[in-house]
Design a protein around this motif. Structure first.
Motif, short mmCIF file in Angstrom:
data_model
loop_
_atom_site.label_atom_id
_atom_site.label_comp_id
_atom_site.label_asym_id
_atom_site.label_seq_id
_atom_site.Cartn_x
_atom_site.Cartn_y
_atom_site.Cartn_z
N LYS A 134 0.85 -1.20 0.00
CA LYS A 134 0.00 0.00 0.00
C LYS A 134 0.87 1.24 0.00
O LYS A 134 1.92 1.26 0.65
CB LYS A 134 -0.91 0.02 1.22
CG LYS A 134 -1.99 1.10 1.13
CD LYS A 134 -2.37 1.69 2.46
CE LYS A 134 -1.40 2.75 2.92
NZ LYS A 134 -1.95 3.66 3.94
N MET A 135 0.44 2.25 -0.74
CA MET A 135 1.16 3.53 -0.74
C MET A 135 0.15 4.65 -0.92
O MET A 135 -0.81 4.53 -1.68
CB MET A 135 2.23 3.56 -1.84
CG MET A 135 1.73 3.15 -3.19
SD MET A 135 3.06 2.89 -4.36
CE MET A 135 2.12 2.25 -5.76
N ARG A 136 0.38 5.76 -0.21
CA ARG A 136 -0.63 6.81 -0.09
C ARG A 136 -0.12 8.14 -0.62
O ARG A 136 1.00 8.55 -0.35
CB ARG A 136 -1.02 6.95 1.38
CG ARG A 136 -1.90 8.15 1.72
CD ARG A 136 -2.25 8.11 3.21
NE ARG A 136 -2.94 9.31 3.68
CZ ARG A 136 -2.33 10.33 4.27
NH1 ARG A 136 -1.01 10.31 4.48
NH2 ARG A 136 -3.01 11.39 4.67
N SER A 137 -0.98 8.82 -1.39
CA SER A 137 -0.82 10.22 -1.77
C SER A 137 -2.07 10.95 -1.30
O SER A 137 -3.05 10.31 -0.89
CB SER A 137 -0.71 10.36 -3.29
OG SER A 137 0.16 9.40 -3.84
N VAL A 138 -2.07 12.27 -1.39
CA VAL A 138 -3.25 13.04 -0.94
C VAL A 138 -3.61 14.10 -1.97
O VAL A 138 -2.74 14.82 -2.48
CB VAL A 138 -2.99 13.72 0.43
CG1 VAL A 138 -4.18 14.60 0.82
CG2 VAL A 138 -2.75 12.67 1.51
N VAL A 139 -4.90 14.18 -2.26
CA VAL A 139 -5.45 15.20 -3.16
C VAL A 139 -6.27 16.17 -2.31
O VAL A 139 -7.19 15.74 -1.60
CB VAL A 139 -6.34 14.55 -4.24
CG1 VAL A 139 -7.04 15.62 -5.08
CG2 VAL A 139 -5.52 13.62 -5.12
N LYS A 140 -5.94 17.45 -2.40
CA LYS A 140 -6.64 18.45 -1.59
C LYS A 140 -7.51 19.39 -2.42
O LYS A 140 -8.46 19.98 -1.91
CB LYS A 140 -5.62 19.27 -0.79
CG LYS A 140 -4.84 18.41 0.21
CD LYS A 140 -4.07 19.23 1.20
CE LYS A 140 -3.47 18.32 2.27
NZ LYS A 140 -2.80 19.07 3.34
N ARG A 141 -7.18 19.53 -3.70
CA ARG A 141 -7.96 20.44 -4.56
C ARG A 141 -8.18 19.79 -5.92
O ARG A 141 -7.45 18.89 -6.33
CB ARG A 141 -7.25 21.78 -4.71
CG ARG A 141 -7.21 22.61 -3.43
CD ARG A 141 -6.80 24.06 -3.69
NE ARG A 141 -5.42 24.17 -4.11
CZ ARG A 141 -5.02 24.55 -5.32
NH1 ARG A 141 -5.90 24.85 -6.25
NH2 ARG A 141 -3.73 24.63 -5.61
N ALA A 142 -9.17 20.30 -6.64
CA ALA A 142 -9.50 19.79 -7.97
C ALA A 142 -8.61 20.44 -9.01
O ALA A 142 -9.05 21.21 -9.86
CB ALA A 142 -10.98 20.04 -8.28
N ASN A 143 -7.32 20.11 -8.93
CA ASN A 143 -6.33 20.62 -9.87
C ASN A 143 -5.93 19.47 -10.79
O ASN A 143 -5.34 18.49 -10.35
CB ASN A 143 -5.12 21.16 -9.10
CG ASN A 143 -4.04 21.73 -9.99
OD1 ASN A 143 -3.55 21.06 -10.90
ND2 ASN A 143 -3.66 22.98 -9.73
N GLU A 144 -6.27 19.59 -12.07
CA GLU A 144 -6.09 18.46 -12.99
C GLU A 144 -4.62 18.04 -13.08
O GLU A 144 -4.31 16.85 -13.06
CB GLU A 144 -6.62 18.82 -14.37
CG GLU A 144 -6.60 17.63 -15.33
CD GLU A 144 -7.30 17.93 -16.64
OE1 GLU A 144 -7.44 16.99 -17.45
OE2 GLU A 144 -7.72 19.09 -16.86
N ALA A 145 -3.71 18.99 -13.16
CA ALA A 145 -2.29 18.65 -13.26
C ALA A 145 -1.83 17.93 -12.00
O ALA A 145 -1.08 16.94 -12.07
CB ALA A 145 -1.46 19.92 -13.47
N GLY A 146 -2.28 18.40 -10.84
CA GLY A 146 -1.90 17.76 -9.58
C GLY A 146 -2.46 16.36 -9.46
O GLY A 146 -1.74 15.41 -9.10
#
Length: 299
Positions: free
Chosen positions: A143-155
């Motif tokens: 398992k490996m985790r990233s985090v998305v905080k905003r609706a930024n397509e590039a991010g």
């Protein structure tokens, strides 16, 4: 070549009812997990003592009678746990042989600072040797985790591309990766971020080889059954849900409305257990937690 144990684990993940216990708090999240369990920072003086305390907590959870493969499909371990023993056996071996619970290993090394509304993963030095160690101990997946905080397509695209790039390395080592691009439940752009995420994941899934399957660990979506296409995707072994800071009750309610997703809860699983509890009270609290999450995962 998969071992007989790994083949049995694959069959269990594919066909059995249950959920995955996330017991993989790492150095940064361990003090909070211990505080919630009733172990204060004054009770340990360095990292070694801290990890011993959290291993004691995890051992108590894993060895308690309600924690077994009838309702718990798998458990995600921190590397420190993999390196320790439970009742005289290496932790992953104990999980499978004594509890019939499929072992997974957290492999990421934490998050980079936020950029483009997301936090990608830090580099993972020595990943190949870690995967070799996992294979030697009959670990099934990672398992490996990233985090998305905003609706930024590039991010969002950067997060998903990184996850799948490393996921291919894990697949090549004969393990099944759990891809976890968590969307922050407090994001004011959560639904929009989920739409971008689903598109990016589908694109990556479609580029996998026909014989490759991954698992996905996703935040419970704003729109019920929003990830139904991913649940049914032939390259997806299982879609599991993180609790993400929701209470167990709220997480279970949301999960039960998302057909085909199962839980992979951490804080929501350990909510209500305490180091000071008697053996009977601890087992009762764990049984209540496991049963409620199991039922929500079956819904």
């Amino acid at each position: 070549m998969a071992s007989p144990a790994q083949k049995a684990m694959l069959d269990k993940i594919k066909t059995a009812d249950g959920f995955i216990a996330a017991l993989d708090q790492s150095g940064g999240s361990t003090p909070k997990a211990l505080r919630l369990y009733g172990v204060e920072e004054s009770q340990y003086s360095n990292d070694d003592e801290m990890f011993t305390q959290v291993h004691n907590m995890r051992t108590r959870i894993i060895t308690c009678e309600p924690f077994n493969g009838e309702r718990v499909l798998g458990a995600i371990l921190f590397e420190d746990t993999l390196d320790r023993s439970i009742e005289g056996k290496p932790s992953a071996q104990y999980l499978w042989e004594d509890k019939q619970v499929v072992p997974f290993l957290k492999v990421d090394k934490g998050l980079n600072d936020e950029a483009d509304g997301v936090q990608t993963m830090k580099p993972i030095p020595g990943l190949d040797s870690l995967l070799e160690k996992a294979n030697r101990q009959n670990v099934f997946g990672t398992k490996m985790r990233s985090v998305v905080k905003r609706a930024n397509e590039a991010g969002v695209n950067a997060v998903v591309q990184q996850q799948f790039e490393i996921g291919r390395q894990i697949l090549a080592a004969g393990l099944v990766p759990i891809i976890e691009p968590e969307v922050d439940i407090h994001s004011t752009e959560k639904a929009e971020a989920e739409a971008l995420l689903k598109t990016a994941i589908k694109n990556e899934l479609d580029s996998l080889d026909d014989n490759q399957q991954v698992m996905l660990k996703l935040t419970l979506p704003e729109q019920d059954n929003f990830y139904a296409e991913l649940v049914k995707h032939p390259k997806v072994l299982k879609v599991v849900a993180l609790s993400g800071g929701y209470s167990r009750e709220e997480a279970n309610q949301k999960l039960s409305r998302n057909t085909g997703m199962i839980a992979s809860f951490s804080r929501a699983l350990t909510e209500g257990i305490n180091a000071a509890q008697s053996h009977q009270d601890f087992d009762t609290a764990m049984n209540d937690a496991i049963e409620s999450i199991y039922q929500a995962s079956k819904a």
